[in-house]
Design a protein around this motif. Structure first.
Motif, PDB file in Angstrom:
ATOM      1  N   VAL B  50       0.816  -1.209   0.000  1.00 56.94           N
ATOM      2  CA  VAL B  50       0.000   0.000   0.000  1.00 56.94           C
ATOM      3  C   VAL B  50       0.850   1.259   0.000  1.00 56.94           C
ATOM      4  CG1 VAL B  50      -1.922  -1.182   1.105  1.00 56.94           C
ATOM      5  CG2 VAL B  50      -0.261   0.043   2.505  1.00 56.94           C
ATOM      6  N   GLY B  51       2.158   1.072  -0.072  1.00 59.53           N
ATOM      7  CA  GLY B  51       3.060   2.224  -0.145  1.00 59.53           C
ATOM      8  C   GLY B  51       4.479   1.763   0.103  1.00 59.53           C
ATOM      9  N   ALA B  52       5.428   2.646  -0.157  1.00 58.34           N
ATOM     10  CA  ALA B  52       6.838   2.311   0.045  1.00 58.34           C
ATOM     11  C   ALA B  52       7.068   1.876   1.483  1.00 58.34           C
ATOM     12  CB  ALA B  52       7.707   3.505  -0.308  1.00 58.34           C
ATOM     13  N   GLY B  53       7.752   0.748   1.642  1.00 59.79           N
ATOM     14  CA  GLY B  53       8.073   0.227   2.955  1.00 59.79           C
ATOM     15  C   GLY B  53       6.998  -0.620   3.598  1.00 59.79           C
ATOM     16  N   ILE B  54       5.846  -0.792   2.906  1.00 58.93           N
ATOM     17  CA  ILE B  54       4.719  -1.531   3.488  1.00 58.93           C
ATOM     18  C   ILE B  54       4.294  -2.634   2.527  1.00 58.93           C
ATOM     19  CG2 ILE B  54       2.387  -1.391   4.415  1.00 58.93           C
ATOM     20  CD1 ILE B  54       2.853   1.653   4.685  1.00 58.93           C
ATOM     21  N   THR B  55       4.393  -3.883   2.989  1.00 55.14           N
ATOM     22  CA  THR B  55       3.949  -5.009   2.168  1.00 55.14           C
ATOM     23  C   THR B  55       3.136  -5.972   3.029  1.00 55.14           C
ATOM     24  OG1 THR B  55       5.925  -6.335   2.589  1.00 55.14           O
ATOM     25  CG2 THR B  55       5.993  -4.856   0.688  1.00 55.14           C
ATOM     26  N   ASP B  56       2.329  -6.787   2.359  1.00 54.18           N
ATOM     27  CA  ASP B  56       1.533  -7.767   3.102  1.00 54.18           C
ATOM     28  C   ASP B  56       1.213  -8.950   2.210  1.00 54.18           C
ATOM     29  OD1 ASP B  56      -1.150  -7.278   5.549  1.00 54.18           O
ATOM     30  OD2 ASP B  56       0.240  -8.942   5.213  1.00 54.18           O
ATOM     31  N   LYS B  57       0.907 -10.080   2.849  1.00 56.53           N
ATOM     32  CA  LYS B  57       0.641 -11.311   2.116  1.00 56.53           C
ATOM     33  C   LYS B  57      -0.752 -11.305   1.524  1.00 56.53           C
ATOM     34  CE  LYS B  57       3.639 -14.007   5.164  1.00 56.53           C
ATOM     35  NZ  LYS B  57       3.712 -15.107   6.163  1.00 56.53           N
ATOM     36  N   GLY B  58      -0.831 -11.964   0.354  1.00 57.01           N
ATOM     37  CA  GLY B  58      -2.123 -12.200  -0.265  1.00 57.01           C
ATOM     38  C   GLY B  58      -2.571 -13.623   0.009  1.00 57.01           C
ATOM     39  N   GLU B  59      -3.227 -14.223  -0.982  1.00 54.03           N
ATOM     40  CA  GLU B  59      -3.771 -15.572  -0.815  1.00 54.03           C
ATOM     41  C   GLU B  59      -2.713 -16.665  -0.869  1.00 54.03           C
ATOM     42  OE1 GLU B  59      -6.672 -14.496  -4.231  1.00 54.03           O
ATOM     43  OE2 GLU B  59      -7.500 -16.268  -3.242  1.00 54.03           O
ATOM     44  N   VAL B  60      -1.690 -16.479  -1.726  1.00 61.18           N
ATOM     45  CA  VAL B  60      -0.731 -17.560  -2.002  1.00 61.18           C
ATOM     46  C   VAL B  60       0.708 -17.065  -1.858  1.00 61.18           C
ATOM     47  CG1 VAL B  60      -2.265 -18.967  -3.414  1.00 61.18           C
ATOM     48  CG2 VAL B  60      -1.005 -17.078  -4.484  1.00 61.18           C
ATOM     49  N   PRO B  61       1.144 -16.633  -0.661  1.00 61.07           N
ATOM     50  CA  PRO B  61       2.468 -16.027  -0.525  1.00 61.07           C
ATOM     51  C   PRO B  61       3.632 -17.006  -0.380  1.00 61.07           C
ATOM     52  CG  PRO B  61       1.350 -16.041   1.573  1.00 61.07           C
ATOM     53  CD  PRO B  61       0.383 -16.613   0.581  1.00 61.07           C
ATOM     54  N   ASN B  62       3.354 -18.272  -0.077  1.00 59.64           N
ATOM     55  CA  ASN B  62       4.435 -19.201   0.245  1.00 59.64           C
ATOM     56  C   ASN B  62       5.383 -19.400  -0.931  1.00 59.64           C
ATOM     57  OD1 ASN B  62       3.314 -19.512   2.751  1.00 59.64           O
ATOM     58  ND2 ASN B  62       2.314 -21.455   2.293  1.00 59.64           N
ATOM     59  N   GLY B  63       6.669 -19.287  -0.653  1.00 64.01           N
ATOM     60  CA  GLY B  63       7.691 -19.456  -1.672  1.00 64.01           C
ATOM     61  C   GLY B  63       8.121 -18.164  -2.325  1.00 64.01           C
ATOM     62  N   TYR B  64       7.543 -17.042  -1.900  1.00 65.57           N
ATOM     63  CA  TYR B  64       7.827 -15.733  -2.498  1.00 65.57           C
ATOM     64  C   TYR B  64       8.161 -14.719  -1.418  1.00 65.57           C
ATOM     65  CZ  TYR B  64       4.988 -17.928  -6.172  1.00 65.57           C
ATOM     66  OH  TYR B  64       4.464 -18.788  -7.105  1.00 65.57           O
ATOM     67  N   ASN B  65       8.901 -13.684  -1.843  1.00 64.98           N
ATOM     68  CA  ASN B  65       9.142 -12.541  -0.989  1.00 64.98           C
ATOM     69  C   ASN B  65       9.079 -11.282  -1.832  1.00 64.98           C
ATOM     70  OD1 ASN B  65       9.746 -13.244   1.862  1.00 64.98           O
ATOM     71  ND2 ASN B  65      11.268 -14.556   0.887  1.00 64.98           N
ATOM     72  N   VAL B  66       8.746 -10.172  -1.197  1.00 64.82           N
ATOM     73  CA  VAL B  66       8.693  -8.892  -1.899  1.00 64.82           C
ATOM     74  C   VAL B  66       9.345  -7.824  -1.049  1.00 64.82           C
ATOM     75  CG1 VAL B  66       6.582  -9.391  -3.194  1.00 64.82           C
ATOM     76  CG2 VAL B  66       6.422  -8.363  -0.910  1.00 64.82           C
ATOM     77  N   SER B  67       9.631  -6.716  -1.699  1.00 64.70           N
ATOM     78  CA  SER B  67      10.105  -5.518  -1.019  1.00 64.70           C
ATOM     79  C   SER B  67       9.561  -4.313  -1.761  1.00 64.70           C
ATOM     80  CB  SER B  67      11.641  -5.480  -0.984  1.00 64.70           C
ATOM     81  OG  SER B  67      12.170  -5.498  -2.306  1.00 64.70           O
TER      82      SER B  67
END
Lengths: 113, 117
Positions: B50-67
């Motif tokens: 929802v903005g720089a520095g803020i991330t959250d998991k959706g339905e299928v997050p396993n095996g992935y990462n974001v920044s």
């Protein structure tokens, strides 16, 4: 949870035929409803949307009406063209304050000359 | 105005390899999303921001990462690729809602087709 069900494809039509793609939804409250289109090799594009009951979204000759009593948002077009061949996705966005889109499985439309 | 761009368009990975899918948008959108599209399954949300520095998991997050270090960029990282991650990945962005009842269009990139063998 929220869900969207749309008719399986492919839908095969001749040019100038009438199109209907059915979409029904399950959601709490008053979601916004969308139709997205995906042309071959491309990402999804918003085709039309409706944000409250009885609203009609329209674009490029396509129309869909938000029917809360039947929880439906069927896509229609009076006369399809070959260029309308694509995959069409029905989607909803709940009223949680976050714009999470829940998609149907997509319906492929094939229009022949 | 390029909209949402994604690289690469295609990639083949071996099991256990890692890679980063790049996504950038030039519309100054606060919201960004990663989806995967499996055949006949529609799109599933992996992660969102929802903005720089803020991330959250959706339905299928396993095996992935974001920044999300900047407003423009939202890379998706696969650390140990598995065949189940074979899919088409779409990045999307949207502006912020004005109220809880608002809905805004999501703009999609052209996708990355990933095969893990």
């Amino acid at each position: 949870g929220d869900s969207v069900t749309q008719m399986e494809g492919p839908v095969t039509l001749s040019e100038e035929a009438f199109l209907t793609i059915n979409c029904t939804y399950t959601a709490t409250g008053y979601p916004s409803l969308f139709w997205y289109v995906q042309y071959p090799g491309e990402g999804l594009q918003l085709l039309l949307k409706a944000t409250k009951a009885d609203d009609k979204g329209s674009n490029k000759g396509f129309e869909a009406t938000y029917r809360k009593e039947t929880t439906s948002f069927h896509l229609e077009k009076g006369s399809v063209q070959v260029s309308d061949s694509a995959v069409y996705f029905c989607a909803l966005s709940g009223n949680t304050g976050f714009q999470k889109l829940v998609f149907g499985t997509g319906t492929r439309l094939l229009v022949s000359p | 105005n390029a909209g949402v761009t994604q690289t690469p368009k295609f990639r083949i990975l071996k099991i256990g390899q890692s890679m980063t899918l790049q996504c950038a948008q030039d519309m100054n959108h606060n919201y960004m999303y990663w989806y995967r599209q499996d055949p006949g399954m529609g799109l599933k949300l992996i992660y969102y921001s929802v903005g720089a520095g803020i991330t959250d998991k959706g339905e299928v997050p396993n095996g992935y990462n974001v920044s999300r270090s900047t407003t423009e960029d939202f890379p998706l990282r696969l650390e140990l690729a598995a065949p189940s991650q074979t899919s088409v990945y779409f990045c999307a962005s949207s502006s912020s809602p004005l109220s809880r009842s608002s809905s805004y269009e999501q703009y999609f990139g052209p996708g990355t087709r990933l095969t893990v063998t």
